[in-house]
Scaffold this motif. Structure first.
Motif, PDB file in Angstrom:
ATOM      1  N   ASP A 224       0.830  -1.210   0.000  1.00  0.00           N
ATOM      2  CA  ASP A 224       0.000   0.000   0.000  1.00  0.00           C
ATOM      3  C   ASP A 224       0.861   1.255   0.000  1.00  0.00           C
ATOM      4  O   ASP A 224       0.591   2.210  -0.730  1.00  0.00           O
ATOM      5  CB  ASP A 224      -0.946   0.005   1.202  1.00  0.00           C
ATOM      6  CG  ASP A 224      -2.092  -0.977   1.012  1.00  0.00           C
ATOM      7  OD1 ASP A 224      -2.744  -0.897  -0.050  1.00  0.00           O
ATOM      8  OD2 ASP A 224      -2.302  -1.833   1.885  1.00  0.00           O
ATOM      9  N   SER A 225       1.911   1.222   0.817  1.00  0.00           N
ATOM     10  CA  SER A 225       2.795   2.372   0.862  1.00  0.00           C
ATOM     11  C   SER A 225       3.589   2.488  -0.446  1.00  0.00           C
ATOM     12  O   SER A 225       3.855   3.597  -0.934  1.00  0.00           O
ATOM     13  CB  SER A 225       3.685   2.280   2.100  1.00  0.00           C
ATOM     14  OG  SER A 225       5.018   2.424   1.788  1.00  0.00           O
ATOM     15  N   ALA A 226       3.919   1.345  -1.052  1.00  0.00           N
ATOM     16  CA  ALA A 226       4.626   1.373  -2.339  1.00  0.00           C
ATOM     17  C   ALA A 226       3.764   2.040  -3.411  1.00  0.00           C
ATOM     18  O   ALA A 226       4.261   2.835  -4.206  1.00  0.00           O
ATOM     19  CB  ALA A 226       5.005  -0.041  -2.770  1.00  0.00           C
ATOM     20  N   ILE A 227       2.480   1.731  -3.414  1.00  0.00           N
ATOM     21  CA  ILE A 227       1.584   2.336  -4.408  1.00  0.00           C
ATOM     22  C   ILE A 227       1.547   3.854  -4.238  1.00  0.00           C
ATOM     23  O   ILE A 227       1.643   4.599  -5.218  1.00  0.00           O
ATOM     24  CB  ILE A 227       0.164   1.730  -4.304  1.00  0.00           C
ATOM     25  CG1 ILE A 227       0.204   0.261  -4.785  1.00  0.00           C
ATOM     26  CG2 ILE A 227      -0.859   2.522  -5.111  1.00  0.00           C
ATOM     27  CD1 ILE A 227      -1.076  -0.517  -4.521  1.00  0.00           C
ATOM     28  N   ARG A 228       1.470   4.308  -2.972  1.00  0.00           N
ATOM     29  CA  ARG A 228       1.472   5.759  -2.727  1.00  0.00           C
ATOM     30  C   ARG A 228       2.761   6.404  -3.222  1.00  0.00           C
ATOM     31  O   ARG A 228       2.745   7.423  -3.908  1.00  0.00           O
ATOM     32  CB  ARG A 228       1.307   6.051  -1.224  1.00  0.00           C
ATOM     33  CG  ARG A 228      -0.137   6.052  -0.752  1.00  0.00           C
ATOM     34  CD  ARG A 228      -0.253   6.726   0.619  1.00  0.00           C
ATOM     35  NE  ARG A 228       0.596   6.076   1.634  1.00  0.00           N
ATOM     36  CZ  ARG A 228       0.223   4.992   2.322  1.00  0.00           C
ATOM     37  NH1 ARG A 228      -0.956   4.434   2.112  1.00  0.00           N
ATOM     38  NH2 ARG A 228       1.029   4.461   3.216  1.00  0.00           N
ATOM     39  N   THR A 229       3.898   5.795  -2.850  1.00  0.00           N
ATOM     40  CA  THR A 229       5.187   6.361  -3.255  1.00  0.00           C
ATOM     41  C   THR A 229       5.322   6.401  -4.776  1.00  0.00           C
ATOM     42  O   THR A 229       5.761   7.406  -5.344  1.00  0.00           O
ATOM     43  CB  THR A 229       6.344   5.517  -2.679  1.00  0.00           C
ATOM     44  OG1 THR A 229       6.148   5.380  -1.278  1.00  0.00           O
ATOM     45  CG2 THR A 229       7.684   6.165  -2.952  1.00  0.00           C
ATOM     46  N   LEU A 230       4.919   5.318  -5.438  1.00  0.00           N
ATOM     47  CA  LEU A 230       5.045   5.274  -6.904  1.00  0.00           C
ATOM     48  C   LEU A 230       4.115   6.293  -7.560  1.00  0.00           C
ATOM     49  O   LEU A 230       4.469   6.891  -8.579  1.00  0.00           O
ATOM     50  CB  LEU A 230       4.764   3.858  -7.418  1.00  0.00           C
ATOM     51  CG  LEU A 230       5.800   2.806  -7.000  1.00  0.00           C
ATOM     52  CD1 LEU A 230       5.403   1.427  -7.477  1.00  0.00           C
ATOM     53  CD2 LEU A 230       7.185   3.175  -7.538  1.00  0.00           C
ATOM     54  N   ASN A 231       2.936   6.507  -6.952  1.00  0.00           N
ATOM     55  CA  ASN A 231       2.052   7.549  -7.485  1.00  0.00           C
ATOM     56  C   ASN A 231       2.659   8.940  -7.317  1.00  0.00           C
ATOM     57  O   ASN A 231       2.569   9.774  -8.222  1.00  0.00           O
ATOM     58  CB  ASN A 231       0.675   7.480  -6.811  1.00  0.00           C
ATOM     59  CG  ASN A 231      -0.212   6.431  -7.465  1.00  0.00           C
ATOM     60  OD1 ASN A 231      -0.169   6.248  -8.684  1.00  0.00           O
ATOM     61  ND2 ASN A 231      -0.998   5.732  -6.669  1.00  0.00           N
ATOM     62  N   ASP A 232       3.285   9.184  -6.149  1.00  0.00           N
ATOM     63  CA  ASP A 232       3.953  10.473  -5.931  1.00  0.00           C
ATOM     64  C   ASP A 232       5.059  10.678  -6.964  1.00  0.00           C
ATOM     65  O   ASP A 232       5.209  11.756  -7.538  1.00  0.00           O
ATOM     66  CB  ASP A 232       4.573  10.538  -4.532  1.00  0.00           C
ATOM     67  CG  ASP A 232       3.503  10.658  -3.446  1.00  0.00           C
ATOM     68  OD1 ASP A 232       2.330  10.924  -3.805  1.00  0.00           O
ATOM     69  OD2 ASP A 232       3.840  10.469  -2.271  1.00  0.00           O
ATOM     70  N   LEU A 233       5.841   9.628  -7.195  1.00  0.00           N
ATOM     71  CA  LEU A 233       6.932   9.729  -8.165  1.00  0.00           C
ATOM     72  C   LEU A 233       6.384   9.992  -9.560  1.00  0.00           C
ATOM     73  O   LEU A 233       6.937  10.778 -10.329  1.00  0.00           O
ATOM     74  CB  LEU A 233       7.758   8.442  -8.165  1.00  0.00           C
ATOM     75  CG  LEU A 233       8.721   8.280  -6.993  1.00  0.00           C
ATOM     76  CD1 LEU A 233       9.153   6.835  -6.833  1.00  0.00           C
ATOM     77  CD2 LEU A 233       9.954   9.170  -7.181  1.00  0.00           C
ATOM     78  N   ARG A 234       5.276   9.324  -9.874  1.00  0.00           N
ATOM     79  CA  ARG A 234       4.698   9.473 -11.200  1.00  0.00           C
ATOM     80  C   ARG A 234       4.187  10.894 -11.417  1.00  0.00           C
ATOM     81  O   ARG A 234       4.307  11.446 -12.507  1.00  0.00           O
ATOM     82  CB  ARG A 234       3.565   8.470 -11.376  1.00  0.00           C
ATOM     83  CG  ARG A 234       3.031   8.430 -12.785  1.00  0.00           C
ATOM     84  CD  ARG A 234       2.291   7.149 -13.055  1.00  0.00           C
ATOM     85  NE  ARG A 234       3.176   6.135 -13.615  1.00  0.00           N
ATOM     86  CZ  ARG A 234       2.750   5.130 -14.393  1.00  0.00           C
ATOM     87  NH1 ARG A 234       1.478   5.008 -14.667  1.00  0.00           N
ATOM     88  NH2 ARG A 234       3.595   4.264 -14.888  1.00  0.00           N
ATOM     89  N   GLU A 235       3.638  11.489 -10.362  1.00  0.00           N
ATOM     90  CA  GLU A 235       3.156  12.865 -10.448  1.00  0.00           C
ATOM     91  C   GLU A 235       4.305  13.805 -10.809  1.00  0.00           C
ATOM     92  O   GLU A 235       4.148  14.799 -11.495  1.00  0.00           O
ATOM     93  CB  GLU A 235       2.580  13.274  -9.096  1.00  0.00           C
ATOM     94  CG  GLU A 235       1.335  14.124  -9.208  1.00  0.00           C
ATOM     95  CD  GLU A 235       0.520  14.009  -7.950  1.00  0.00           C
ATOM     96  OE1 GLU A 235       0.654  14.905  -7.104  1.00  0.00           O
ATOM     97  OE2 GLU A 235      -0.204  13.002  -7.810  1.00  0.00           O
ATOM     98  N   PHE A 236       5.451  13.441 -10.317  1.00  0.00           N
ATOM     99  CA  PHE A 236       6.703  14.114 -10.549  1.00  0.00           C
ATOM    100  C   PHE A 236       7.198  13.913 -11.990  1.00  0.00           C
ATOM    101  O   PHE A 236       8.055  14.620 -12.473  1.00  0.00           O
ATOM    102  CB  PHE A 236       7.670  13.391  -9.631  1.00  0.00           C
ATOM    103  CG  PHE A 236       8.655  14.219  -8.940  1.00  0.00           C
ATOM    104  CD1 PHE A 236       8.256  15.141  -8.002  1.00  0.00           C
ATOM    105  CD2 PHE A 236      10.004  14.052  -9.213  1.00  0.00           C
ATOM    106  CE1 PHE A 236       9.197  15.886  -7.343  1.00  0.00           C
ATOM    107  CE2 PHE A 236      10.934  14.792  -8.552  1.00  0.00           C
ATOM    108  CZ  PHE A 236      10.535  15.713  -7.609  1.00  0.00           C
ATOM    109  N   GLY A 237       6.704  12.840 -12.625  1.00  0.00           N
ATOM    110  CA  GLY A 237       7.143  12.507 -13.978  1.00  0.00           C
ATOM    111  C   GLY A 237       7.978  11.245 -14.046  1.00  0.00           C
ATOM    112  O   GLY A 237       8.240  10.725 -15.122  1.00  0.00           O
ATOM    113  N   VAL A 238       8.411  10.757 -12.876  1.00  0.00           N
ATOM    114  CA  VAL A 238       9.330   9.617 -12.839  1.00  0.00           C
ATOM    115  C   VAL A 238       8.557   8.301 -12.957  1.00  0.00           C
ATOM    116  O   VAL A 238       7.557   8.095 -12.290  1.00  0.00           O
ATOM    117  CB  VAL A 238      10.149   9.642 -11.529  1.00  0.00           C
ATOM    118  CG1 VAL A 238      10.987   8.388 -11.382  1.00  0.00           C
ATOM    119  CG2 VAL A 238      11.025  10.886 -11.471  1.00  0.00           C
ATOM    120  N   GLN A 239       9.043   7.407 -13.837  1.00  0.00           N
ATOM    121  CA  GLN A 239       8.419   6.094 -14.043  1.00  0.00           C
ATOM    122  C   GLN A 239       9.071   5.041 -13.142  1.00  0.00           C
ATOM    123  O   GLN A 239      10.118   5.292 -12.558  1.00  0.00           O
ATOM    124  CB  GLN A 239       8.638   5.636 -15.492  1.00  0.00           C
ATOM    125  CG  GLN A 239       8.238   6.630 -16.537  1.00  0.00           C
ATOM    126  CD  GLN A 239       6.757   6.558 -16.814  1.00  0.00           C
ATOM    127  OE1 GLN A 239       6.205   5.476 -16.988  1.00  0.00           O
ATOM    128  NE2 GLN A 239       6.107   7.707 -16.825  1.00  0.00           N
TER     129      GLN A 239
END
Ligand code: C2E
Ligand code: MG
Ligand code: MG
Ligand code: MG
Length: 283
Positions: free
Chosen positions: A162-177
């Motif tokens: 669950d925390s991984a999904i949040r972090t990856l979404n934050d990164l994606r908002e940033f543009g990072v894949q």
């Protein structure tokens, strides 16, 4: 009596210390010195489009250029650096020089290609620090976030999904894949896998090794490719060493191939030569 005083002010008596602890301490001190004298450099390995042979992206792989011992691979120093709490600084150094090099290639007119960078589970467990580090490095180097792809192992993502999904979404908002590295060796929950904002699955080398001789490995590889396709993800086969392995993966519809068959990880100037060539001729 000889004694050492650590930065924390604790006093250790050499006689009371066992040799293992001394060795670890010496290694940690050596790592600190290496950070200060910037001895960590990225090597690069191309990821090849299975259909065209073109270089589709590259992965940065850390090397320690030890002045006396030569090149040391991450398998040796990353675990010690993680234990010593030094992985963040080493990662900063590698990420910085990787992005600076890739930005230079962009400025010189090379085709913009995604750049994969490996992230340790320790760093992924501290998402605020990771995001701060990413934004700092992007600022320092001018590298576009859209070209960065973080590689996380299956286990570091599935530890706390669950925390991984949040972090990856934050990164994606940033543009990072992001992509999942060494897929198949950890324990993935399929219900989480479907929710993870990632773009690629990298099939672990362990399944590729014997893929032409072991029916079970072949079945697993095929199943991973189909699973990824059903989830809208691209697949990468790691550790392609032979033409037979490449042909098997191509036949099964894998998207990208990476391995010694095309190129070992090489220093930046050799990667640049490959970029100029643009790709490989396929069998
Ligand atoms: P990885 O990300 O799964 O990287 C693939 C490893 O397989 C690399 O080893 C690469 O050199 C090797 N490899 C690539 N093609 C072939 C092939 O055809 N045959 C064989 N036998 N090996 C191949 P390397 O460079 O020693 O890296 C090992 C691991 O260390 C990486 O596994 C990654 O998890 C980690 N790592 C590398 N760089 C970094 C870094 O900057 N930060 C962190 N935290 N970890 C890193
Ligand atoms: Mg990787
Ligand atoms: Mg891998
Ligand atoms: Mg691996």
């Amino acid at each position: 009596r000889a004694h050492l005083t650590s930065p924390g002010g604790y006093r250790f008596y050499v006689e009371e210390m066992n040799t293992r602890a001394l060795r670890v301490l010496a290694y940690e001190n050596r790592l600190r010195k290496a950070i200060n004298s910037e001895e960590f450099v990225p090597f690069f390995q191309p990821l090849v489009d299975v259909k065209t042979g073109q270089i589709a992206s590259m992965e940065a792989l850390a090397r320690w250029k030890h002045p006396r011992l030569g090149l040391i691979g991450p398998g040796e120093f990353v675990p010690v650096a993680e234990e010593a709490g030094l992985i963040g600084e080493i990662c900063h150094q590698i990420l910085h020089s990787t992005c600076a090099t890739a930005k230079k290639w962009l400025d010189e007119g090379h085709k913009p290609l995604p750049l994969a960078v490996n992230i340790s589970w320790r760093q992924f467990a501290q998402p605020e620090r990771l995001l701060l580090l990413m934004s700092r490095v992007l600022d320092e180097t001018g590298m576009p976030a859209e070209l960065i792809e973080l590689e996380l192992t299956e286990s570091s993502v599935m530890e706390e999904p669950d925390s991984a999904i949040r972090t990856l979404n934050d990164l994606r908002e940033f543009g990072v894949q992001a992509s999942i590295d060494d897929f198949g060796t950890g324990y993935s929950s399929l219900s989480y896998l479907k929710r993870l904002p990632i773009s690629k699955l990298k099939i672990d080398r362990a399944f590729i090794n014997e893929v032409n001789h072991n029916e079970r490995d072949a079945a697993i590889v095929e199943a991973i490719i189909q699973l990824a396709r059903a989830l809208g993800l691209k697949t990468v086969a790691e550790g392609i060493e032979t033409q037979e392995q490449f042909e098997f993966l191509r036949e099964k519809g894998c998207d990208l191939a990476q391995g010694f068959y095309f190129s070992k990880p090489v220093p930046a100037h050799e990667m640049e030569k490959m970029l100029i060539k643009g790709g490989f001729s396929l069998p």
